[in-house]
Scaffold this active site. Sequence first.
Site, PDB file in Angstrom:
ATOM      1  CB  CYS A  81      -0.943  -0.020   1.205  1.00 11.31           C
ATOM      2  SG  CYS A  81      -0.089   0.026   2.797  1.00 11.31           S
ATOM      3  CE  LYS A  82       1.117   8.348  -0.855  1.00 14.36           C
ATOM      4  NZ  LYS A  82       0.790   9.553  -0.182  1.00 14.36           N
TER       5      LYS A  82
END
Length: 100
Positions: A81-82
Amino acid sequence: SLCAGGAPSLSYQELKDLKKTSVLHIDVRERWEIDRFGKIPESINIPLGELVEALQMDPMEFEEQYNRKMPSKSDPVVFSCKAGTRSKQALSFAMSLGFS
């Protein structure tokens, strides 16, 4: 294997090396994030909110929706994810469904 502190973290280089093997890379960011910030090559996007349902799909339905063979419970899978929060949640979800 998992360490007591939770999921092992990978560097981008480690991920690139893993991708030379048969690892499935699932990006759990939202679709708008992929559109805005780009896609990591060879990854498939399954937003975190869809992940539990996706990992319980009929394998043919999974392949139809994500254009990738559904992972078996013992296949190597990497979540990203980020910032790392959602990928840790994704790992917990997968493990709760019996993925090793």
